[in-house]
Design an enzyme around this catalytic site. Sequence first.
Site: not given
Length: 323
Positions: A241, A184, A129
């Site tokens: 991110t 990601k 997460g």
Amino acid sequence: MTDAGLNDVLVVGAGAWGTALAIQAARAGRRVRLWARSEETAIRLQKTRHNPRLPGIVIHDTVTVTHQLDQAAFALLAVPMQHMRAVAQNLPPMRLITCCKGVESKTGLFPLEILATLFPALPHAVLSGPNFAHEVAAGLPAASVIASTDAGLRSDLIHALGSAGFRLYGNADPVGAQVGGAAKNVIAIAAGATIGAGLGENARAALVTRGIAELSRLAVMLGGQAATVAGLSGLGDLLLTCTGKASRNFRLGFALGQGMALDQALATSEGVVEGVMTAPALLQRAGPDADLPVISAVAAMVSGQADFQEAMSALLSRPVRDE
């Protein structure tokens, strides 16, 4: 499982993320052991109660720092992805929760796939997460996902690790959660390069949006669900991110966008930049027919096949099509 049966928690890895998870588990009322690879590091952390990777944070007294990998109710694996197998194979059989994100470069395997080869008879889970370690350690509000096909394990872990400030959600799609956590980091390198090169916020927003589309295609291709990408382990983690200055992957991309060589950028980075190893590994896992232009561009940059300008030109010259 009873609350007492969930009380003994082993956190494997005394970096910033492992230390933050140990603090959170202690905050949730658990008896915690934090494993450090170096005996010297374990002794120092046990004595000082401070990890230099988390300035200003005190390690709770209920956390014991150790160099021993002993049995526990379950263990949280918070080690760099490329070292996870070597560490996990030294653990006694127990329920393991991977807290690292990426793909094993030599095999193309995700964390839970590695654990399935080492401990095939046991259920495992992934915690993923939008979480920066220093914020979790400080007790700032955060949320994450516990993904596993075992509903009982999901429930146990949410009960054992969650608190008012660290909200955990169950998810039955560990494949999608792992794809989001791995990809990601790659998209964040591209987002950082975009800002580092001075291309503006419009360009970053467009790149991140197309990155979400890539995550969705990749998750489905590998057996996950597109809906998972819209959750905390996909969109949530991607947004953090790609915009948070504390992201090592974003900072590396920023340096590349400014023209810094990869070796120099890595040398100045604090900690492991997982996206560098993950980009080519994801491409190999997806196969030659996969439509992953952003991931492909990052893989070309980190492998030395293209600089930022060449990678950006390849993205901008793609044929026009409907969204």
